[in-house]
Structure formats: C-alpha cells, structure tokens
Design a protein around this motif. Structure first.
Motif, PDB file in Angstrom:
ATOM      1  N   GLU B  25       0.830  -1.200   0.000  1.00  0.00           N
ATOM      2  CA  GLU B  25       0.000   0.000   0.000  1.00  0.00           C
ATOM      3  C   GLU B  25       0.861   1.246   0.000  1.00  0.00           C
ATOM      4  O   GLU B  25       1.955   1.266   0.549  1.00  0.00           O
ATOM      5  CB  GLU B  25      -0.889   0.012   1.249  1.00  0.00           C
ATOM      6  N   LYS B  26       0.328   2.286  -0.612  1.00  0.00           N
ATOM      7  CA  LYS B  26       1.042   3.550  -0.724  1.00  0.00           C
ATOM      8  C   LYS B  26       1.403   4.094   0.663  1.00  0.00           C
ATOM      9  O   LYS B  26       0.601   4.060   1.583  1.00  0.00           O
ATOM     10  CB  LYS B  26       0.153   4.550  -1.453  1.00  0.00           C
ATOM     11  N   GLY B  27       2.624   4.575   0.789  1.00  0.00           N
ATOM     12  CA  GLY B  27       3.051   5.213   2.020  1.00  0.00           C
ATOM     13  C   GLY B  27       3.361   4.274   3.166  1.00  0.00           C
ATOM     14  O   GLY B  27       3.464   4.714   4.308  1.00  0.00           O
ATOM     15  N   THR B  28       3.519   2.998   2.876  1.00  0.00           N
ATOM     16  CA  THR B  28       3.827   2.055   3.948  1.00  0.00           C
ATOM     17  C   THR B  28       5.197   1.421   3.730  1.00  0.00           C
ATOM     18  O   THR B  28       5.779   1.530   2.659  1.00  0.00           O
ATOM     19  CB  THR B  28       2.804   0.906   3.991  1.00  0.00           C
ATOM     20  N   ILE B  29       5.655   0.767   4.778  1.00  0.00           N
ATOM     21  CA  ILE B  29       6.845  -0.067   4.644  1.00  0.00           C
ATOM     22  C   ILE B  29       6.397  -1.522   4.778  1.00  0.00           C
ATOM     23  O   ILE B  29       5.759  -1.892   5.762  1.00  0.00           O
ATOM     24  CB  ILE B  29       7.898   0.254   5.716  1.00  0.00           C
ATOM     25  N   THR B  30       6.689  -2.300   3.771  1.00  0.00           N
ATOM     26  CA  THR B  30       6.332  -3.712   3.791  1.00  0.00           C
ATOM     27  C   THR B  30       7.623  -4.514   3.767  1.00  0.00           C
ATOM     28  O   THR B  30       8.506  -4.236   2.961  1.00  0.00           O
ATOM     29  CB  THR B  30       5.465  -4.069   2.570  1.00  0.00           C
ATOM     30  N   THR B  31       7.717  -5.482   4.657  1.00  0.00           N
ATOM     31  CA  THR B  31       8.942  -6.265   4.722  1.00  0.00           C
ATOM     32  C   THR B  31       8.684  -7.709   4.317  1.00  0.00           C
ATOM     33  O   THR B  31       7.669  -8.288   4.708  1.00  0.00           O
ATOM     34  CB  THR B  31       9.527  -6.247   6.140  1.00  0.00           C
ATOM     35  N   LEU B 185       7.427   8.236   0.652  1.00  0.00           N
ATOM     36  CA  LEU B 185       7.811   7.123  -0.226  1.00  0.00           C
ATOM     37  C   LEU B 185       7.231   5.808   0.272  1.00  0.00           C
ATOM     38  O   LEU B 185       6.948   5.640   1.456  1.00  0.00           O
ATOM     39  CB  LEU B 185       9.339   6.999  -0.270  1.00  0.00           C
ATOM     40  N   THR B 186       7.059   4.903  -0.657  1.00  0.00           N
ATOM     41  CA  THR B 186       6.592   3.561  -0.331  1.00  0.00           C
ATOM     42  C   THR B 186       7.793   2.627  -0.416  1.00  0.00           C
ATOM     43  O   THR B 186       8.610   2.755  -1.327  1.00  0.00           O
ATOM     44  CB  THR B 186       5.514   3.126  -1.331  1.00  0.00           C
ATOM     45  N   ILE B 187       7.897   1.717   0.542  1.00  0.00           N
ATOM     46  CA  ILE B 187       9.098   0.876   0.601  1.00  0.00           C
ATOM     47  C   ILE B 187       8.719  -0.594   0.649  1.00  0.00           C
ATOM     48  O   ILE B 187       7.837  -0.991   1.428  1.00  0.00           O
ATOM     49  CB  ILE B 187       9.929   1.188   1.873  1.00  0.00           C
ATOM     50  N   LEU B 188       9.375  -1.369  -0.176  1.00  0.00           N
ATOM     51  CA  LEU B 188       9.269  -2.827  -0.086  1.00  0.00           C
ATOM     52  C   LEU B 188      10.656  -3.353   0.259  1.00  0.00           C
ATOM     53  O   LEU B 188      11.605  -3.210  -0.515  1.00  0.00           O
ATOM     54  CB  LEU B 188       8.782  -3.430  -1.410  1.00  0.00           C
ATOM     55  N   LEU B 189      10.743  -3.954   1.439  1.00  0.00           N
ATOM     56  CA  LEU B 189      12.042  -4.284   2.006  1.00  0.00           C
ATOM     57  C   LEU B 189      12.204  -5.797   2.078  1.00  0.00           C
ATOM     58  O   LEU B 189      11.276  -6.515   2.430  1.00  0.00           O
ATOM     59  CB  LEU B 189      12.057  -3.698   3.420  1.00  0.00           C
ATOM     60  N   VAL B 190      13.373  -6.269   1.715  1.00  0.00           N
ATOM     61  CA  VAL B 190      13.698  -7.678   1.925  1.00  0.00           C
ATOM     62  C   VAL B 190      14.786  -7.721   2.980  1.00  0.00           C
ATOM     63  O   VAL B 190      15.766  -6.992   2.879  1.00  0.00           O
ATOM     64  CB  VAL B 190      14.195  -8.315   0.607  1.00  0.00           C
ATOM     65  N   GLU B 191      14.578  -8.516   4.010  1.00  0.00           N
ATOM     66  CA  GLU B 191      15.541  -8.498   5.121  1.00  0.00           C
ATOM     67  C   GLU B 191      15.743  -9.870   5.753  1.00  0.00           C
ATOM     68  O   GLU B 191      14.844 -10.709   5.769  1.00  0.00           O
ATOM     69  CB  GLU B 191      15.079  -7.511   6.206  1.00  0.00           C
ATOM     70  N   GLN B 192      16.934 -10.044   6.283  1.00  0.00           N
ATOM     71  CA  GLN B 192      17.197 -11.200   7.133  1.00  0.00           C
ATOM     72  C   GLN B 192      17.186 -10.763   8.593  1.00  0.00           C
ATOM     73  O   GLN B 192      17.042 -11.561   9.505  1.00  0.00           O
ATOM     74  CB  GLN B 192      18.582 -11.787   6.820  1.00  0.00           C
ATOM     75  N   ASN B 193      17.355  -9.462   8.755  1.00  0.00           N
ATOM     76  CA  ASN B 193      17.404  -8.906  10.095  1.00  0.00           C
ATOM     77  C   ASN B 193      15.957  -8.700  10.579  1.00  0.00           C
ATOM     78  O   ASN B 193      15.399  -7.611  10.492  1.00  0.00           O
ATOM     79  CB  ASN B 193      18.141  -7.572  10.042  1.00  0.00           C
ATOM     80  N   VAL B 194      15.367  -9.772  11.103  1.00  0.00           N
ATOM     81  CA  VAL B 194      13.929  -9.799  11.346  1.00  0.00           C
ATOM     82  C   VAL B 194      13.470  -8.718  12.316  1.00  0.00           C
ATOM     83  O   VAL B 194      12.569  -7.937  12.010  1.00  0.00           O
ATOM     84  CB  VAL B 194      13.521 -11.188  11.879  1.00  0.00           C
ATOM     85  N   TYR B 195      14.131  -8.651  13.455  1.00  0.00           N
ATOM     86  CA  TYR B 195      13.680  -7.731  14.497  1.00  0.00           C
ATOM     87  C   TYR B 195      13.694  -6.284  14.043  1.00  0.00           C
ATOM     88  O   TYR B 195      12.697  -5.568  14.072  1.00  0.00           O
ATOM     89  CB  TYR B 195      14.555  -7.875  15.743  1.00  0.00           C
ATOM     90  N   ALA B 196      14.879  -5.858  13.603  1.00  0.00           N
ATOM     91  CA  ALA B 196      15.049  -4.455  13.233  1.00  0.00           C
ATOM     92  C   ALA B 196      14.108  -4.057  12.109  1.00  0.00           C
ATOM     93  O   ALA B 196      13.553  -2.955  12.114  1.00  0.00           O
ATOM     94  CB  ALA B 196      16.498  -4.203  12.820  1.00  0.00           C
ATOM     95  N   SER B 197      13.906  -4.939  11.154  1.00  0.00           N
ATOM     96  CA  SER B 197      13.070  -4.558  10.018  1.00  0.00           C
ATOM     97  C   SER B 197      11.591  -4.516  10.411  1.00  0.00           C
ATOM     98  O   SER B 197      10.857  -3.645   9.957  1.00  0.00           O
ATOM     99  CB  SER B 197      13.311  -5.500   8.843  1.00  0.00           C
ATOM    100  N   LEU B 198      11.169  -5.458  11.252  1.00  0.00           N
ATOM    101  CA  LEU B 198       9.758  -5.442  11.642  1.00  0.00           C
ATOM    102  C   LEU B 198       9.424  -4.218  12.480  1.00  0.00           C
ATOM    103  O   LEU B 198       8.313  -3.703  12.450  1.00  0.00           O
ATOM    104  CB  LEU B 198       9.396  -6.723  12.400  1.00  0.00           C
ATOM    105  N   GLU B 199      10.407  -3.748  13.208  1.00  0.00           N
ATOM    106  CA  GLU B 199      10.190  -2.589  14.074  1.00  0.00           C
ATOM    107  C   GLU B 199       9.724  -1.367  13.294  1.00  0.00           C
ATOM    108  O   GLU B 199       8.937  -0.564  13.790  1.00  0.00           O
ATOM    109  CB  GLU B 199      11.498  -2.255  14.784  1.00  0.00           C
TER     110      GLU B 199
END
Lengths: 325, 234
Positions: B25-31, B185-199
C-alpha cells in the motif's frame, strides 16, 4: 574542448611530419592505421568495457565491401563515384554484422561475450572459404578494376596516398565521435554500464540499447578502416589476411595501453605500439616480438589504467586538467 | 500501489517463485522475511524485471508492468537498491548521486532530489567530493539508498540494506528508511534482520520455498507461533 585541442595537435604533428620529412609518409601511415584502429575499437571496448575478440571481422567485412563494389561496378562507367559507393557498402556490411552479432552476443556478459565473439571471426572466415563466397580462399583482386576505373596513375595515387589520408580522416572522425558520446547522455549511460551493469539497470538505463549503439558505431568505423587501409592500399582481399586474430589482439593492446575509455588513449596507445613494433623490428630483427611482449606487459603493469588514464589522474587539480581527456 | 499476483519465476529451468502474491500500500513499509533460498531476492528482481517473470502479474499504480524492461519501470517510478550496494567506487558521492538521476523524469527534478537527499543524509553533503570506495560500509549503504532516491521514485525496493553492517549502523540505516516513509515514499524491504526490520514496518510477508507462508500486519507476524520459532527465535 581542451581535450580535443590536444588531440588535434597530435594529429597535426603526425600529418606535418609525414608530409614534410622525406620518406616519413609510410611510417606515419603505419602509425595512423594503429591509431585509427584504436579509436574505432575504443568506442566499444573503452566505453562499454566489453572485449570483442572477433573485432577484426568488422574490418574484414569492410574490406570485402570495398572490393565487391570495385569488382562488380568497374564496367558500369560510374567512374570515381565507385569509391564512395565502396565506402558505403563497407560501412553497411560491417553494421549488418554488428547488428547480427550484437543481437545475440550482447545478451552475454563479460568473459562469455568475449568467448562468443571469437567464434564470429573464425566462423566467417571458414564460411567464405568453404562456401566459396566472394571468391572463396582466392579472395578478390581489384588491381585491374582500379586501373580501369581511375587510370594507372590515379590508381597508384589512391593506393599510396588517398588510402592513408582516408585512414587518417576516419581515425579523427572516430575520435571526435568518442568525444561527443562521452559528453552526451549516452556517455553517462555507457560509463554506468562499464562500471556496474546491474546498477545501471536499476538507475533506469536501457543497457541493451546503449551497448548495441556503441557496438554499431565501433563496427561502422572498423568497416571504413578495412576498406581504406586494406583494400584500397593493397588492391586485393584474401580471407587469410583480413580475418587475422592478430589485429584484434593489437587493437585490444592499443586501447588498454593508451587508456580505455579516454579520448587520447587510442592515439597515445597506437603511436606507442606502432613505434615499438616498427623500431624493434629495425633494431632487433627477428627478436622484436620477444622484446615487445614483455615490454607491453611492463607498461600495462606500470599503468594499469593506461598511459592516458595515469596522466589524467596526475594532472587532476592542476592547470593541465582538461587537456588530458 | 504495487500488486503482485501469482508470480512465478526462476533461472534457466530452475523455478524459484511458485505463485507469489504480494500487495504494497502507498506510504507504507512492507517487509518480506524468509530464510536463505526462499526467493526474496528473486522476488524483487522479478518485480523489477531484472529477472523475467514466467507467469503472473505485476501491477504498479493499476497498470500492468509485468514484462516491462527495468529502465521503463524506473521511468514509471519504481527503483531497486541492489544487494551489495553496487556503487561506482571510483566516483565521488555527488557523481554517484547525479548519475542516479539518469531518467528524464529524474533529471527534471535533479536539484530538488539532491537537496532532499542531503537533508536526509547530511553526512553525504559533507562528503560530497569523497570517492565512494573510501567510505565505510554504512556510509556506502546510505549512498546506495540516496542514489535510488535520486531516480525520483514512488516506490523503492530494497534488498538487504543491513547486510554486512555493524548493529549500530544497522539501526541508523533503518532510521533513514523510516525517514523515507515520512517523506511519502513507499518501501518494499527484503531483510534477514527480522527484528530491526519489523520494528519499522507496517506489513510483513514470510516467504518460504518460493511461496508466501504468512502475511499480515507486523503485530500479526510477530505474534504468530511459526515466525517466532523459525525466524525470530524467541
């Protein structure tokens, strides 16, 4: 523009030495061939970072283009107009080959591209010889055709003078083209592609388009060089002569020696390589290659970015900046 | 804003993605989370067109962009920060940034974007003339993100921006990603760093063997039993 000034000065010196010092025209023409070869190849190798091991095939097709034009048109009464027609056909044939090779091989990267292109050169040569295309292994001899078109005197003049002047002009044109490309959108795109193709793609650069454009431009000049420096000068074309991989290797050496992707690199590289090759064979006949090879290795080790690349770094921030490009 | 449906893709004959549905969705961070080999990078590359999708659909702002080449997608407002940064080490920070504004769309706004980037990353303005290759890993990651912003995108895909960075720097990187969201901005993030990215995220997906194993809001993801066991480790 200052980089272009340096370029023009070097060209002017070469031309003046060749025209005024008796007996120097042929040595200068010998150097000019290498300079032009380097300039043409630099547009592809220097600007994209891709190594084409089949590059000589473009010169070869260009030389065939000129020979075919002379051989098939000399009775038509077109006269001197056959010369530009020959150049046009030469350019056209090289461009067609570059489109065919580029469409397939430019999908490959790095070493895979280089290996794929080795086959083009050898394949084309054996195709001509095996299928008896364009005279097969006997080639095309246009000595007679040129005499009929231009007359004996003029035909001699074309071989000994006009052909060299053409090579000189083509080399200069290729250099100016390089300068224009470097300073245009295309130059920035190619710079990004050369440094990191993946990054270039996510920055919104149409990498395929620019690689093919550089490839075609480079092949265009190669075709003209083949037509002038080989066909017009020698007045014959043999497949075993024009498909020699040696020329590809020499082109790579010249571009790397001078500085890949620089404007002055091929000029400096071509002259350095030509002089070394020429004078080593005079001073140490029979041993020239034994000396030349380690010498080239030494130069490349000392200047990994090429001679011009090294100088460019050195003058950065001084008042000479800009003269070396 | 970005809608991926039934995406299948892979390399050669090896299929990696087996029908992935993701919506951003627009304006969100999705991991997107998931173990090694789950297909996270392949998903981003397939969305961007660097790897050609085999099947399925990628829609951006309602438009089908599945088979557009990457440069066309950048023109439309998508961009990707590659894993491992992929900077031009022999060029200065500013040269890297300016090259990032290559497309016509980005070039028109180049000074504006540069100002925004320097405001987000003041350290880059101080180091504008420094060669990127001589900077620390964290600073280089900042340049990589900043260069993507220079393309004047609406959505930024990021592949493991915290990779190889010290924990303290990781926090900084995630802070700046949050700032990007605040800039709209809208962000689609791929991460292995689960905690920090979910935060910092709003939504999360868990990818497993090329399929979506779990999706939901960040709270739902964190609370789910499986994720706790498999990826969060608590």
């Amino acid at each position: 523009m200052r980089g272009v000034h340096t370029l023009l000065i070097i060209y002017a010196i070469l031309l003046i030495v060749g025209l005024t010092v008796p007996g120097m025209w042929q040595p200068v023409a010998f150097l000019m061939f290498y300079v032009a070869l380097g300039q043409a190849f630099n547009i592809f190798l220097g600007l994209t970072g891709y190594v084409d091991f089949g590059y000589v095939a473009f010169l070869a097709l260009g030389s065939y283009g000129m020979a075919i034009a002379m051989d098939s048109l000399y009775q038509t009464g077109l006269g001197a107009a056959i010369l530009p027609i020959g150049l046009l056909l030469a350019a056209l044939m090289s461009i067609m080959l570059s489109l065919a090779v580029g469409a397939v091989a430019l999908r490959l990267r790095g070493a895979y591209f280089a290996i794929a292109t080795i086959g083009v050169n050898e394949g084309f040569r054996y195709l001509i010889e095996g299928a008896r295309l364009w005279g097969g292994s006997e080639g095309i001899i246009i000595t007679g055709a040129m005499r009929k078109i231009f007359g004996r005197e003029m035909a001699n003049f074309i071989s000994t003078m006009v052909a060299d002047v053409l090579v000189f002009g083509i080399g200069l044109l290729a250099a100016l083209t390089t300068y224009v490309i470097i300073h245009k959108r295309m130059g920035y795109a190619l710079m990004a592609i050369r440094e990191d193709e993946d990054a270039a793609r996510v920055m919104g650069i149409n990498v395929t388009k620019y690689k093919i454009m550089a490839f075609i431009t480079s092949a265009f000049f190669a075709g003209l060089i083949g037509a002038s420096a080989w066909t017009l000068k020698m007045t014959y074309v043999f497949p075993s002569d024009v498909f020699l991989i040696t020329y590809t290797v020499e082109a790579i050496v010249i571009v790397m020696l001078g500085g890949a992707g620089t404007l002055l690199g091929p000029v400096v590289g071509g002259i350095t390589y030509g002089l070394l090759k020429y004078y080593l064979s005079v001073i140490l006949p029979g041993f020239q290659l034994l000396i030349l090879a380690p010498l080239l290795v030494a130069i490349v080790v000392a200047f990994p970015e090429g001679i011009v690349g090294y100088l460019k770094e050195r003058v950065r921030g001084t008042r000479f900046e800009g003269y070396i490009l | 804003m970005l809608k991926v449906t039934g995406l299948e893709s892979g390399y050669g004959t090896m299929q990696v993605l087996w029908g992935v549905d993701v919506e951003v969705e627009k304006g969100t961070i999705t991991t997107i989370l998931g173990p090694n080999g789950a297909g996270k990078t392949t998903l981003l590359k397939s969305i961007m067109g660097i790897v050609s999708p085999w099947k399925g659909k990628v829609e951006f702002n309602g438009e089908d962009v599945t088979y557009l080449p990457p440069h066309r997608k950048v023109e439309k407002g998508m961009t990707l920060v590659l894993e491992g940064r992929h900077l031009f080490p022999y060029m200065s920070v500013e040269e890297n940034l300016r090259l990032g504004a290559y497309t016509k769309r980005a070039e028109e706004k180049i000074e504006e974007s540069l100002e925004l980037v320097y405001q987000l990353f003041p350290v880059l303005e101080e180091r504008a003339k420094q060669k990127v290759g001589t900077m620390s890993g964290g600073e280089q990651q900042m340049v990589a993100i900043a260069r993507a912003i220079m393309a004047s995108p609406e959505i930024v895909l990021m592949d493991e921006p915290s990779q190889g960075l010290a924990p303290k720097i990781v926090a900084e990187v995630f802070d700046t990603i949050l700032k990007l969201k605040e800039e709209g901005l809208t962000i689609l993030l791929v991460e292995q760093n689960v905690y920090a990215s979910l935060e910092i995220s709003d939504y999360g997906y868990v990818l497993h063997e090329g399929m979506v194993a779990l999706k939901g809001t960040v709270d739902e993801i964190i609370e789910s039993e499986e994720v706790r066991k498999a990826y969060v480790g608590v």
